[in-house]
Scaffold this active site. Structure first.
Site, PDB file in Angstrom:
ATOM      1  N   SER A 178     -15.053  -4.724 -13.484  1.00 13.35           N
ATOM      2  CA  SER A 178     -15.056  -6.133 -14.400  1.00 13.35           C
ATOM      3  C   SER A 178     -16.322  -6.869 -13.741  1.00 13.35           C
ATOM      4  O   SER A 178     -16.779  -7.799 -14.447  1.00 13.35           O
ATOM      5  CB  SER A 178     -13.831  -6.753 -14.168  1.00 13.35           C
ATOM      6  OG  SER A 178     -13.830  -6.964 -12.642  1.00 13.35           O
TER       7      SER A 178
ATOM      8  N   ASN B  32     -12.633   2.190  -5.936  1.00 15.38           N
ATOM      9  CA  ASN B  32     -11.432   2.725  -6.090  1.00 15.38           C
ATOM     10  C   ASN B  32     -10.996   3.307  -4.826  1.00 15.38           C
ATOM     11  O   ASN B  32     -11.849   3.881  -4.197  1.00 15.38           O
ATOM     12  CB  ASN B  32     -10.994   3.730  -7.128  1.00 15.38           C
ATOM     13  CG  ASN B  32     -11.530   3.150  -8.467  1.00 15.38           C
ATOM     14  OD1 ASN B  32     -11.637   1.851  -8.922  1.00 15.38           O
ATOM     15  ND2 ASN B  32     -12.042   3.956  -9.627  1.00 15.38           N
TER      16      ASN B  32
ATOM     17  N   TYR C 174       0.912  -1.332  -0.067  1.00 13.31           N
ATOM     18  CA  TYR C 174       0.085  -0.029   0.095  1.00 13.31           C
ATOM     19  C   TYR C 174       0.850   1.328   0.040  1.00 13.31           C
ATOM     20  O   TYR C 174       0.423   2.188  -0.622  1.00 13.31           O
ATOM     21  CB  TYR C 174      -0.907  -0.033   1.129  1.00 13.31           C
ATOM     22  CG  TYR C 174      -2.016  -1.229   0.998  1.00 13.31           C
ATOM     23  CD1 TYR C 174      -2.020  -2.290   1.476  1.00 13.31           C
ATOM     24  CD2 TYR C 174      -3.062  -0.837   0.067  1.00 13.31           C
ATOM     25  CE1 TYR C 174      -2.932  -3.179   1.331  1.00 13.31           C
ATOM     26  CE2 TYR C 174      -4.050  -2.008  -0.149  1.00 13.31           C
ATOM     27  CZ  TYR C 174      -3.937  -3.171   0.451  1.00 13.31           C
ATOM     28  OH  TYR C 174      -4.887  -4.160   0.213  1.00 13.31           O
TER      29      TYR C 174
ATOM     30  N   GLY D  21     -16.241   1.215 -15.693  1.00 15.73           N
ATOM     31  CA  GLY D  21     -14.657   0.532 -15.482  1.00 15.73           C
ATOM     32  C   GLY D  21     -14.543  -0.507 -14.311  1.00 15.73           C
ATOM     33  O   GLY D  21     -13.746  -0.481 -13.795  1.00 15.73           O
TER      34      GLY D  21
ATOM     35  N   HIS E 234     -14.665   0.606  -0.722  1.00 20.05           N
ATOM     36  CA  HIS E 234     -13.497  -0.397  -0.453  1.00 20.05           C
ATOM     37  C   HIS E 234     -12.374   0.371   0.402  1.00 20.05           C
ATOM     38  O   HIS E 234     -11.088  -0.112   0.615  1.00 20.05           O
ATOM     39  CB  HIS E 234     -12.719  -0.899  -1.628  1.00 20.05           C
ATOM     40  CG  HIS E 234     -13.838  -1.924  -2.334  1.00 20.05           C
ATOM     41  ND1 HIS E 234     -13.945  -2.329  -3.476  1.00 20.05           N
ATOM     42  CD2 HIS E 234     -14.955  -2.759  -1.891  1.00 20.05           C
ATOM     43  CE1 HIS E 234     -14.529  -3.329  -3.757  1.00 20.05           C
ATOM     44  NE2 HIS E 234     -15.367  -3.394  -2.688  1.00 20.05           N
TER      45      HIS E 234
ATOM     46  N   CYS F  25       0.854   5.720  16.649  1.00 21.07           N
ATOM     47  CA  CYS F  25      -0.778   5.794  16.383  1.00 21.07           C
ATOM     48  C   CYS F  25      -1.063   7.105  17.054  1.00 21.07           C
ATOM     49  O   CYS F  25      -0.605   7.307  18.305  1.00 21.07           O
ATOM     50  CB  CYS F  25      -1.362   4.658  17.081  1.00 21.07           C
ATOM     51  SG  CYS F  25      -3.000   4.931  16.793  1.00 21.07           S
TER      52      CYS F  25
HETATM   53  N1  APR Z   1     -12.133   2.891 -19.747  1.00 18.58           N
HETATM   54  C1  APR Z   1     -13.218   1.971 -19.542  1.00 18.58           C
HETATM   55  N2  APR Z   1     -12.860   0.749 -18.786  1.00 18.58           N
HETATM   56  C2  APR Z   1     -11.675   0.310 -18.460  1.00 18.58           C
HETATM   57  C3  APR Z   1     -10.546   0.844 -18.993  1.00 18.58           C
HETATM   58  C4  APR Z   1     -10.726   2.108 -19.505  1.00 18.58           C
HETATM   59  N3  APR Z   1      -9.810   2.955 -20.222  1.00 18.58           N
HETATM   60  N4  APR Z   1      -9.208   0.386 -18.597  1.00 18.58           N
HETATM   61  C5  APR Z   1      -9.873  -0.940 -18.121  1.00 18.58           C
HETATM   62  N5  APR Z   1     -11.097  -0.908 -18.148  1.00 18.58           N
HETATM   63  C6  APR Z   1     -12.045  -1.966 -17.552  1.00 18.58           C
HETATM   64  C7  APR Z   1     -11.544  -3.282 -17.888  1.00 18.58           C
HETATM   65  O1  APR Z   1     -12.310  -3.663 -19.038  1.00 18.58           O
HETATM   66  C8  APR Z   1     -12.213  -4.096 -16.687  1.00 18.58           C
HETATM   67  O2  APR Z   1     -13.597  -4.572 -16.885  1.00 18.58           O
HETATM   68  O3  APR Z   1     -12.071  -1.705 -16.133  1.00 18.58           O
HETATM   69  C9  APR Z   1     -12.285  -2.984 -15.621  1.00 18.58           C
HETATM   70  C10 APR Z   1     -11.116  -3.334 -14.419  1.00 18.58           C
HETATM   71  O4  APR Z   1     -11.520  -4.415 -13.688  1.00 18.58           O
HETATM   72  P1  APR Z   1     -10.915  -4.919 -12.444  1.00 18.58           P
HETATM   73  O5  APR Z   1      -9.337  -4.785 -12.730  1.00 18.58           O
HETATM   74  O6  APR Z   1     -11.368  -6.078 -11.981  1.00 18.58           O
HETATM   75  O7  APR Z   1     -11.029  -3.710 -11.421  1.00 18.58           O
HETATM   76  P2  APR Z   1     -12.417  -3.545 -10.600  1.00 18.58           P
HETATM   77  O8  APR Z   1     -13.668  -4.077 -11.283  1.00 18.58           O
HETATM   78  O9  APR Z   1     -12.460  -1.979 -10.103  1.00 18.58           O
HETATM   79  O10 APR Z   1     -12.053  -4.566  -9.101  1.00 18.58           O
HETATM   80  C11 APR Z   1     -13.040  -4.583  -8.186  1.00 18.58           C
HETATM   81  O11 APR Z   1     -11.644  -5.893  -6.929  1.00 18.58           O
HETATM   82  O12 APR Z   1      -9.627  -6.326  -6.217  1.00 18.58           O
HETATM   83  C12 APR Z   1     -10.604  -5.734  -5.862  1.00 18.58           C
HETATM   84  O13 APR Z   1     -10.717  -4.207  -4.204  1.00 18.58           O
HETATM   85  C13 APR Z   1     -10.402  -4.461  -5.572  1.00 18.58           C
HETATM   86  O14 APR Z   1     -12.136  -2.661  -5.953  1.00 18.58           O
HETATM   87  C14 APR Z   1     -11.267  -3.805  -6.694  1.00 18.58           C
HETATM   88  C15 APR Z   1     -12.619  -4.770  -7.008  1.00 18.58           C
END
Ligand code: APR
Length: 239
Positions: free
Chosen positions: A183, A97, A59, A181, A114, A141
Site C-alpha cells: 500500500s 512480508n 505471532y 502488493g 521486517h 532460550c
Molecule cells: N494482488 C496484488 N495486490 C494486492 C492483492 C492481490 N491479490 N491483494 C491486496 N493487494 C494490495 C492492496 O491493494 C494493498 O495495496 O496489497 C496491499 C496491501 O497493503 P497492506 O495491507 O498495507 O500491506 P503492506 O503494504 O505489505 O504493509 C506494509 O505495514 O503493518 C506493516 O509490517 C507491516 O510489512 C507490513 C507493512
C-alpha cells in the site's frame, strides 16, 4: 516502453498483497489484520513489554496459519523465483512480508526487512533461532538456557528495519524497480521508489488498485498479483 532493454539489476519490493491469494491476510485491506488489532498493542516494543502474552499469541497464530497445508506460494511467488533463475542479471527481493512463501517458491536472494515469522530472537545475545511451534514466556532460550529472553524476530514499529544499508546500495545499482502488493503506507519501504528513480531506474507498480505512490511509478500492472506478476516476468524474460 514497458520494460527497457539491457536491464542488469532488478530490485523487487513485495508487500502483503503478493501473499493475499495464498490465503494470508493483508494488513489494511477490508478484513485485514489491523481491523482486529491495535497495531501498537501487537507490533511495538511498548506493546510487547505491556502484554507479552498477547504479542506471543498474535505471532503464534500467524505462524501456525502459515504452516497450514492449504497455505502455499501462489503463481506470483513462483514467477519471481523463475525470474531469479532465468534472468541473466541480478534479481533481489526486498520483502516487507514475514512469511516464507518466497523461499518456498524457490527464490533465494531475499531480504526480509521486517523480519520472519519462523524465527525468534534472544533479547540478550540478539542471536536468531528457527521456530515452528509456539513461542511464549516459558520457552527456554537456546543460548541462555533460561526462560523469558525470547521475542518474535519481527521488526516492530519504531524499530529499524533490517538491511537498510544493503537496500540503499541495491537501489543505487538497480535499473528496474518493481513494487508488488504494497500500500506504500509504511516507511522506509515507501521511499524506495524515489531512491530507485534517483538512480535512473525504470519503476513499475503491481497492485489490485492505485496506491498513494502510484504517480511515482513509470507504469502500473493493475490486477491480481497471481495474474499480473507472471505476465510481467514473461515480458522481462522475453523482451
Ligand atoms: N494482488 C496484488 N495486490 C494486492 C492483492 C492481490 N491479490 N491483494 C491486496 N493487494 C494490495 C492492496 O491493494 C494493498 O495495496 O496489497 C496491499 C496491501 O497493503 P497492506 O495491507 O498495507 O500491506 P503492506 O503494504 O505489505 O504493509 C506494509 O505495514 O503493518 C506493516 O509490517 C507491516 O510489512 C507490513 C507493512
Amino acid at each position: 516502453m514497458i520494460i527497457p532493454n539491457n536491464i542488469k539489476n532488478i530490485v523487487i519490493l513485495t508487500g502483503a498483497g503478493i501473499s493475499a491469494e495464498s490465503g494470508i491476510k493483508t494488513f489494511r485491506d477490508h478484513g485485514g489484520l489491523w481491523e482486529n488489532y491495535d497495531i501498537m498493542d501487537v507490533a511495538s516494543v511498548e506493546g510487547f513489554n505491556k502484554d507479552p502474552k498477547l504479542v506471543y499469541e498474535f505471532y503464534n497464530a500467524r505462524r501456525a496459519q502459515l504452516q497450514k497445508p492449504e497455505i502455499s506460494p501462489n503463481a506470483a511467488h513462483l514467477a519471481l523465483a523463475e525470474l531469479e533463475k532465468k534472468f541473466k542479471g541480478r534479481v533481489t527481493i526486498v520483502t516487507q512480508n514475514v512469511d516464507n512463501l518466497h523461499e518456498r517458491a524457490g527464490s533465494h536472494n531475499i531480504l526480509h526487512m521486517h523480519g520472519e515469522l519462523l524465527k525468534m530472537r534472544c533479547t540478550k545475545s540478539l542471536k536468531v533461532f528457527a521456530i515452528t511451534g509456539e513461542l511464549n514466556q516459558s520457552t527456554v532460550c537456546p543460548c541462555c538456557k533460561v526462560v523469558g529472553n525470547l521475542r518474535p524476530n519481527i521488526v516492530w514499529f519504531g524499530e529499524v528495519p533490517n538491511g537498510l544499508s544493503e537496500i540503499d546500495q541495491l537501489l543505487r545499482e538497480c535499473d528496474l524497480f518493481i513494487s508488488i502488493g504494497t500500500s506504500g503506507e509504511v516507511y522506509p519501504a515507501a521511499s524506495f521508489v524515489m531512491a530507485a528513480k534517483q538512480s535512473g531506474a525504470h519503476t513499475l507498480e503491481q497492485n489490485l488498485s492505485p496506491t498513494k505512490l502510484s504517480r511515482e511509478f513509470d507504469s502500473q500492472f493493475t490486477g491480481s498479483a497471481s495474474i499480473e506478476v507472471p505476465r510481467l516476468v514473461k515480458l522481462i524474460l522475453s523482451p
